[in-house]
Design an enzyme around this catalytic site. Sequence first.
Site, PDB file in Angstrom:
ATOM      1  N   GLU A   1       0.773  -1.334  -0.140  1.00  0.00           N
ATOM      2  CA  GLU A   1      -0.237   0.175   0.108  1.00  0.00           C
ATOM      3  C   GLU A   1       0.917   1.654  -0.035  1.00  0.00           C
ATOM      4  O   GLU A   1       0.314   2.393   0.123  1.00  0.00           O
ATOM      5  CB  GLU A   1      -0.790   0.035   1.346  1.00  0.00           C
ATOM      6  CG  GLU A   1      -0.338   0.113   2.683  1.00  0.00           C
ATOM      7  CD  GLU A   1      -1.540   0.058   3.458  1.00  0.00           C
ATOM      8  OE1 GLU A   1      -2.047  -0.587   4.377  1.00  0.00           O
ATOM      9  OE2 GLU A   1      -1.998   1.345   3.807  1.00  0.00           O
TER      10      GLU A   1
ATOM     11  N   CYS B   1      -4.053  -3.842   4.201  1.00  0.00           N
ATOM     12  CA  CYS B   1      -1.867  -4.701   5.178  1.00  0.00           C
ATOM     13  C   CYS B   1      -2.019  -6.762   3.974  1.00  0.00           C
ATOM     14  O   CYS B   1      -1.423  -7.068   5.052  1.00  0.00           O
ATOM     15  CB  CYS B   1      -2.140  -5.125   6.314  1.00  0.00           C
ATOM     16  SG  CYS B   1      -1.960  -4.100   6.622  1.00  0.00           S
TER      17      CYS B   1
ATOM     18  N   HIS C   1      -1.557 -11.480  11.508  1.00  0.00           N
ATOM     19  CA  HIS C   1      -1.199  -9.928  11.462  1.00  0.00           C
ATOM     20  C   HIS C   1      -0.655  -9.439  12.428  1.00  0.00           C
ATOM     21  O   HIS C   1      -1.799  -9.829  13.223  1.00  0.00           O
ATOM     22  CB  HIS C   1      -2.466  -9.304  10.357  1.00  0.00           C
ATOM     23  CG  HIS C   1      -2.111  -7.987  11.112  1.00  0.00           C
ATOM     24  ND1 HIS C   1      -0.699  -7.275   9.575  1.00  0.00           N
ATOM     25  CD2 HIS C   1      -2.744  -6.662  10.684  1.00  0.00           C
ATOM     26  CE1 HIS C   1      -1.581  -6.419   9.040  1.00  0.00           C
ATOM     27  NE2 HIS C   1      -2.523  -6.420  10.716  1.00  0.00           N
TER      28      HIS C   1
END
Lengths: 142, 352
Positions: free
Chosen positions: B84, B116, B239
């Site tokens: 990103e 993400c 994550h």
Amino acid sequence: MRFSIPRYWRERHSHYRLYAKKCSKCGRVNYPPSNICRYCGSTELEDYYLDREKAKIISWTIIYPAPEGFEEQRPRIIALLETLETKTRIIAPLTDILPEEIKEGLIVEPVLRRIKEDREAGLIHYAIAYRPVIGSIGTNKQ
Amino acid sequence: MRPETSVGIIGWGSYIPRWRLPLSEIAKLWGFAPETPRGLNVVEKAVAGRDEDAVTMGWEAARNALLRAGIDPKEIGAVWFGTESKPYAVKPSATIIAEALGITPDTMATDLEFACRAGSEALRISIGAVASGLVKYALVIGSDTAQANPGDILEFTASSAATALITGPAREAAAVFEASYTYVTDTPDFWRRAHQPYPLHGEGFTGEPAYFHHIVSAVKGLLEQTGLKVDDFDYAVFHQPNGKYPLAVAKRLGFPKEKVLPGLVTPYIGNSYNSSALIGLSRVLDIAKPGQRILLAPFGSGAGSDAYSIVVTDKIIEKQDKAPRVDDYLNRKYLIDYATYAKFRGIITRIR
Ligand SMILES: [Zn+2]
């Protein structure tokens, strides 16, 4: 645009992979690439990429005045290097190193970096720079 | 037979920049409570240098993955780059990396965007491409120089790192996929509008309805689909937007802390967005033993999560030492101050 787009594109394999020619007769690497070996005159040469070799620092210079496009990388550190396998001498920028950390014989390895950019809207020029091999220089952790 | 079982990880590799900003610098400059970094369970964040970006970091992670794969780069049939923070809004990053690694021209190449988890979506797509025989090997990269509005709470964790995975036939793999599952919804937890330099987030929205709901749903989906239980896994990698969320989601799912810590990298370098969960997997692969089973669950805002079950093979041992490990990069660090970080990340505005 300040920098030539056709030239950057034409030379991309030199910038990205240190494209060179290796002599089939004497085994030496011609960099920049040449169709006639500058060491023995042979015309039998094959493609070779120096980005597969580590190198050691022979000497270096720290350049404080920055040409246009390099202001944010001031001071620039340019080194004379000799690759470990084919003993090819090349001149390239050093990165991820502070001036006081540089020493003769330090082993460095090629990495792709942003070398310059054509103002805010133009092309970004990527090329090989050299940095100390992982684990070879210290930290300032207290 | 699930399609996943014919596909595995042939090579993996990561990259972390040398420069680290102690989070106490941010707290001091912007007047946050000194204990803020401790609350996030993050000490320092990795900062890309002035000559680095998502492309250069992705290049090095991919080079390390190629060293471990031991294959001819020309055999790679797809380069998929999840980020990103791509250097160009229009002009693919994937082709720069593919050209610089000698993979071009006979390959697919594109950039993917899903906050993400773009790199993770690329990983699932690569499983399909390899399983179908469309390509022999695929190079999947997650790389970010994450941006945050200076003074925003996100600035404490937004960091820089990259991870690359080369997927290919299971018989050559260091770890094979057993199953995978994806869960996505339209959730407004985090976004960045076009031409805006920094993202915004929906405050209370980021935790419960976004991170926790999606990861828990993806992992439960995977477990239901496979019949596997939490106890069947040796490692769980989630994550990691900060150092606390992964431990909290693990607890909720029933994974003990010990199975999470080996893949928890954020406390040392911050949240590297598309590399966040993948660098955790990379660190686990650096030390994993044949026969062990790994749960991987990346998350991306907007929002979605993927859950993978991955089983390590005998081939992992010979590959572990063929490239620098995540810990080698963690140990390569030099602390910088806020001013240096501001210059490196282009936070200081100047006429160019
Ligand atoms: Zn010759």
